[in-house]
Structures are given as structure tokens and as C-alpha cells.
Scaffold this active site. Structure first.
Site, short mmCIF file in Angstrom:
data_model
loop_
_atom_site.label_atom_id
_atom_site.label_comp_id
_atom_site.label_asym_id
_atom_site.label_seq_id
_atom_site.Cartn_x
_atom_site.Cartn_y
_atom_site.Cartn_z
N ALA A 1 0.82 -1.21 0.00
CA ALA A 1 0.00 0.00 0.00
C ALA A 1 0.86 1.26 0.00
CB ALA A 1 -0.94 -0.01 1.20
N ASP A 2 1.88 1.29 0.85
CA ASP A 2 2.72 2.49 0.94
C ASP A 2 3.43 2.79 -0.37
OD1 ASP A 2 2.93 3.48 3.94
OD2 ASP A 2 2.85 1.30 4.00
N ASN A 3 4.01 1.77 -0.98
CA ASN A 3 4.77 2.00 -2.21
C ASN A 3 3.87 2.32 -3.40
OD1 ASN A 3 7.46 1.82 -1.30
ND2 ASN A 3 7.32 -0.39 -1.20
#
Length: 418
Positions: A175-177
Site C-alpha cells: 500500500a505504501d509504495n
């Protein structure tokens, strides 16, 4: 060869970014812009800085592997945003900047006095990107969240793991990347639009947005069939595209993917099972699905019959079937294709010396985008930024440091300036 520090030949040269990001999503977005030549000023709290500075593995105090990967080439301004004097400094920097990136919980920037409305009033051309767990709107907007929580909401763990086992998370910050990449794309598009319109805009990106839109197969199947088709966990091996999965060999694991019907014949022949090509039990995906247990048994036994999974990879490559070893981390970072793509490079660090680091992964034909410089010590560039951009004198910066509005890591003195 180390990249030159002059960034005039990079795609985003001349773009200034104020990076209020922390941990992964915000800093990673800003890191991509930095690699493309933007002047990224990382805004960090005094003493502790970005939370990622203390993540494992810590090479030196304040320099963890996680922090270093996301912050090569940035400049650090360590300032206490809670103090009134900080607002004037930030506002002056906003006047000279193109982009603001932040990934605080919704409402934090506004409480600090740095909402998009406040900042765009100072600089109408400003582009501001907020990356949060669930976005700035909706019933979940105020909730705390991390990448794995957004992934859970978007059903990613539900589709990961063995078909009869529990939902399974991954170690990869999906999700972050993904959110960082989408935010960076949105910012670059907004810069292009600003050149035509003359004004900036606000970007509301969430971890949930990123992983939900990337979950295309599962959601489209479900929505397109009115809920009649629901994707399930495949585990080690797929049940639709047979054979497709992970197989254990004598010295590791290998991934073999028979992605379309044209690959079945060369795969069967490479295994020495030409007899299976015309056998009605295995003639197409539908037939192999019905007999998948037997197909997978045959492939598994064949993989184990080879002296090494490297032999399996070579045979599959010659046959034109996608296949490769399931690498360990140690094998991945030394893989010849990884090295050929420049994904692991050597750089000099002021206190850690020569070290191998992960590169940006960005490749352009005319503008370099590899990492340069070094991850900054906390507050390393306070004086450089405040005297160079805002016209303060060194004595004034020293007073602000004494008052603890600013903080500067003493190791900054060891850095040679260009």
C-alpha cells in the site's frame, strides 16, 4: 561510477519540494522526485526526526536502513513546527516551492497552520499532496491506519495464502509504495497542468485508494458477474492456469507459469512428457483444471528430479516458458539481472564509507534518475536552507538553534560541502 551532484540534467531540475513525510509513503514519493532532480527539503522534528530514523537496521543513531533508502539526496531542515516562529519560516519556504508532500493523519497539517487553503493563499501555484491511510473524506478519514490495515480492507490478505488457510499478510509494503508511486504520478501531472493553467492544486491520495484500484482482477470479476464469481486464495499453485505455481527442488524453490495455452506443449516436452500434449486429460486449461492434482504431481516430481532448480530454469527458458528461482534476499541483491539494471549501486556515505544501496529503479533515455548525495543527518542543511533561500544570517540561525526551534546533528560537521 557515482553520479554528479549537479542536477541540471535531470527531468525535475528547478522543482522544489517540501517533504513533511514520515516512514514510507510520503518520503518514498519525495525520494522519486529527488532522484529525478527536484530539490527536496525534508522537514523533520528536532532531536528525533522522521520515525524511520530509528527503524531496524540502525547503522548509526538516526541512520536506519529504512530511513536511508527513502531519503538519499534530500536536504534536512529540523524545525519544531509547534512553535509560532516556525510558521513564518515555513510560509517563506512555501513561497519559493512548487510542491508540498505530507502523510500525517488528516487534520494535522491544518492544526499546525499549514492546510492547503493556507499555503495556496501564499503561493497559488503550489501543488500539495496528502497521503493518508483512508483519504481526507469518508467515514474512515479520521481513523489511524497503516499499510497492512489498508491492504486488509482491500482484501489483499484474503487472497494471499493457502486456499484452506488463514488470510496472509506480506512483508512487502504494498500500500505504501503503490500510494507513493500514484502520488508522484499525480504531482508530475499537476506540474504539467500548472504550466498550462498557471495554478496548482490539491491531491488527496490514500493507501486504500492505491491498493483498491490495483486489486483489478478480483474486484472486476466480482462486480462484473454481480457477485457470482469470487476469486479465492490460490496458495502455492493456481487452479485456473494449470500449471502455474511454486515447486520445491533439491536446492530451493522455483516458480513456473504456464500463462497461456501455447506454453503447455513446450513445457510438457521439456519435462520429457510429450505424451501429455495430445492427451485429452491435459489438452487445455479446462482439462488440466479437472486433472490439476495429477498435473501438479508430475511437475513437482520432475522439478525434484533435477540436480538443481537452476537446471529447471535453464530448460524452461529454452522452452519459452516463464520460470525462475524463488530467490532469497541474498540471492536477489546479487542477481545478474538486478545488477545489470543498476538496482544495487555503490555510494559513499560521510560516516559509513562506501556501501551498497538500493537505487531508484527509474530509467530515462536522456535524464539521469539514479540516487546521489547521501541521506541527510537531522538538520544538516538548516543553515544552508535558511541563509541561502530565506536570506537569514548565520547568527540568527544560531540563535534559533539555541532556542531549540531548530536542531542540528553534530555529525553534520563531518560532511564536505560541494
Amino acid at each position: 561510477m557515482a553520479p554528479k551532484q549537479d542536477r541540471t540534467d535531470r527531468a525535475l531540475h528547478g522543482t522544489r519540494v517540501l517533504d513533511f513525510g514520515r516512514i514510507v509513503a510520503g518520503p518514498h514519493c519525495a525520494q522519486m522526485m529527488c532522484a529525478m532532480g527536484a530539490d527536496v527539503i525534508k522537514i523533520e522534528r528536532p532531536v528525533h526526526g522522521d520515525d524511520a530514523r530509528s527503524d531496524p537496521h540502525v547503522f548509526e543513531p538516526g541512520l536506519s536502513g529504512a530511513f536511508m533508502q527513502q531519503n538519499w539526496g534530500k536536504r534536512s531542515l529540523s524545525i519544531d513546527l509547534r512553535k509560532a516562529e516556525a510558521k513564518e519560516i515555513i510560509f517563506k519556504l512555501v513561497q519559493q516551492s512548487d510542491v508540498v508532500i505530507e502523510n500525517f493523519r488528516p487534520g494535522v497539517m491544518a492544526r499546525l497552520g499549514f492546510s492547503y487553503e493556507a499555503l495556496s493563499a501564499i503561493n497559488p501555484r503550489l501543488i500539495m499532496a496528502s497521503v493518508s491511510a483512508f483519504g481526507q473524506t469518508g467515514p474512515y478519514a479520521d481513523r489511524l491506519g497503516y499499510g497492512p490495515i489498508a491492504e486488509a480492507l482491500a482484501a489483499i490478505p484474503e487472497l494471499t495464502g493457502e486456499h484452506d488457510g488463514p488470510p496472509m499478510p506480506t512483508m512487502f509494503p504494498i500500500a505504501d509504495n503503490m500510494a507513493a508511486a500514484l502520488a508522484c504520478t499525480s504531482i508530475c501531472a499537476s506540474l504539467y497542468w500548472r504550466d498550462r493553467s498557471g495554478v496548482g492544486q490539491y491531491i488527496d491520495m490514500s493507501l486504500l485508494d492505491a491498493v483498491f484500484q490495483g486489486q483489478d482482477l478480483a474486484f472486476e470479476q466480482y462486480l462484473g458477474t454481480g457477485g457470482k464469481t469470487q476469486m479465492r486464495r490460490r496458495g502455492l499453485r493456481d487452479v485456473t492456469f494449470v500449471p502455474w505455481g511454486f515447486f520445491e527442488g533439491r536446492d530451493g524453490w522455483v516458480c513456473i507459469m504456464c500463462g497461456n495455452e501455447s506454453m503447455w506443449e513446450p513445457l510438457a516436452k521439456a519435462m520429457g512428457r510429450a505424451d501429455m500434449v495430445d492427451d485429452p486429460r491435459y489438452k487445455d486449461f479446462a482439462a488440466r483444471y479437472e486433472n490439476r492434482a495429477e498435473v501438479y504431481r508430475i511437475v513437482e516430481e520432475w522439478v525434484k528430479s533435477n540436480s538443481s532448480v537452476d537446471t529447471v530454469v535453464e530448460l524452461m527458458d529454452k522452452a519459452g516458458v516463464p520460470c525462475d528461482r524463488v530467490n532469497t534476499v541474498a540471492q536477489a541483491v546479487s542477481h545478474p539481472q538486478v545488477l545489470a539494471r543498476g538496482l544495487v549501486v555503490e555510494r559513499d556515505h560521510p560516516t559509513l564509507g562506501r556501501m551498497k544501496v538500493v537505487n531508484s529503479g527509474l530509467n530515462f533515455s536522456k535524464t539521469p534518475a539514479d540516487i546521489y548525495g547521501h541521506p541527510p543527518f537531522l538538520g544538516e542543511h538548516n543553515e544552508e536552507i535558511l541563509t541561502g533561500l530565506l536570506g537569514m544570517d548565520a547568527e540568527e540561525v544560531a540563535k534559533l538553534t539555541s532556542s531549540k526551534l531548530l536542531y542540528r546533528d553534530p555529525r553534520s560537521d563531518s560532511v564536505k560541502r560541494n
